[in-house]
Design a protein around this motif. Structure first.
Motif: not given
Length: 325
Positions: A92, A119, A156, A160, A182
């Motif tokens: 992130l 991302a 993840s 995203a 998420f």
């Protein structure tokens, strides 16, 4: 040249290049990508791009499952905190850093598309990490952490990516909604993988399958886990990884796997992963000439500068976060 002929050609080229790799100091994934770039520039070669959905469905599940089966489970569990930090927080943070650089370096770039780029580029690739790490002599703990991160971070990053893509499509963005989505995607993926892995183990305990049937079921499992999770809106990546980690704990259970089954499984999976890795890295290389042909000459130098800036900021963020850790 249709898909069938392309696959045959790429497999033949992959065998040739991987056989050449031990005679050089170049890791074979890099050599395969360079080979793909080279043949992509040949005027006689007409590359037919394969839809991304098909790539995800065919290549990603078995590659992830094989990597998760090979990673030492006790070491993975021991280092799970650091692996989670790298796979979620690192992804992130890197995504945001790349988005900022992309927005200010690429002319006409919007914030939603910049986050989509972030991302896509933030996670190290699982297949590439496993292939490269196998060619290097590094401490076992470091290898476990890097392999574990590469297995989990796709979840993840893809989550995203979905959220950023929704922003591009005009969806209203709120932090609490993004965080909730998420959490649901990740929790759902883990739950689907755990249930399917548990079902697989219970079926093997109760039904006396032959070695060939057991190996066939193990090949089907990652595809079923991935597709089941994705159809429910959960993370197919985490479903495959969770199922693989759960079953890897039972690999030496003689009630589930005979010695013949283990040997047959190792042989089948090694050949399949060898072929999939060869095709994947060649296809990555093939994409470069195709993308280069679509870039106007005037925009080439600015994009090269932007690519270098993105590379260095991603590397700097990773070094800084790990240093602080």
């Amino acid at each position: 040249m249709d898909y069938f002929h392309i696959i045959l050609f790429l497999l033949t080229l992959a065998v040739a290049l991987t056989s050449l790799a031990p005679r050089t100091t170049i890791p074979y994934p890099v050599l395969l990508m360079l080979g793909g770039i080279g043949i992509g520039f040949l005027p006689e070669f007409r590359y037919i791009p394969i839809p991304s959905e098909l790539i995800f469905l065919i290549f990603l599940p078995p590659l992830l499952y094989d990597s998760s089966m090979k990673i030492p489970y006790p070491a993975f569990r021991k280092n799970f905190g650091l692996i989670s930090m790298l796979a979620i927080a690192m992804v992130l943070i890197t995504m945001c850093a790349i988005a900022v650089v992309t927005y200010f370096c690429v002319p006409g770039m919007s914030w939603p598309i910049a986050f989509v780029v972030g991302a896509i580029l933030s996670p190290p690739d699982a297949a590439a990490a496993a292939a490269v790490l196998n060619t290097l002599r590094i401490p076992a703990r470091t290898k476990t952490i890097l392999e574990g991160e590469s297995l989990v971070n796709d979840a993840s990053a893809l989550t995203a990516y979905r959220i950023a893509l929704g922003m591009v499509g005009g969806a209203i963005f709120t932090w609490w909604h993004a965080a909730w989505e998420f959490a649901l995607i990740i929790t759902g993926g883990v739950l689907v993988g755990f249930l399917l892995g548990l079902l697989f183990i219970q079926v093997l305990k109760r039904i006396p399958f032959t070695s060939t049937a057991t190996v066939t079921l193990s090949i089907l499992l990652p595809f079923v886990a991935y597709q089941s999770a994705e159809s429910l809106g959960a993370s197919g990546v985490l479903a495959v990884v969770t199922a693989g980690l759960l079953i890897s704990k039972k690999t030496h259970d003689q009630k589930l796997y005979s010695q013949q089954t283990i040997q047959q499984s190792l042989s089948v999976w090694s050949v399949m992963i060898y072929m999939l890795n060869g095709i994947v890295f060649l296809m990555i290389g093939l994409e470069f000439p195709q993308a280069l042909r679509e870039i106007p000459a005037a925009a080439l130098l600015p994009l090269i500068f932007s690519a270098c800036a993105i590379f260095f900021i991603a590397l700097a963020v990773r070094i800084l976060v790990l240093f602080e850790r």
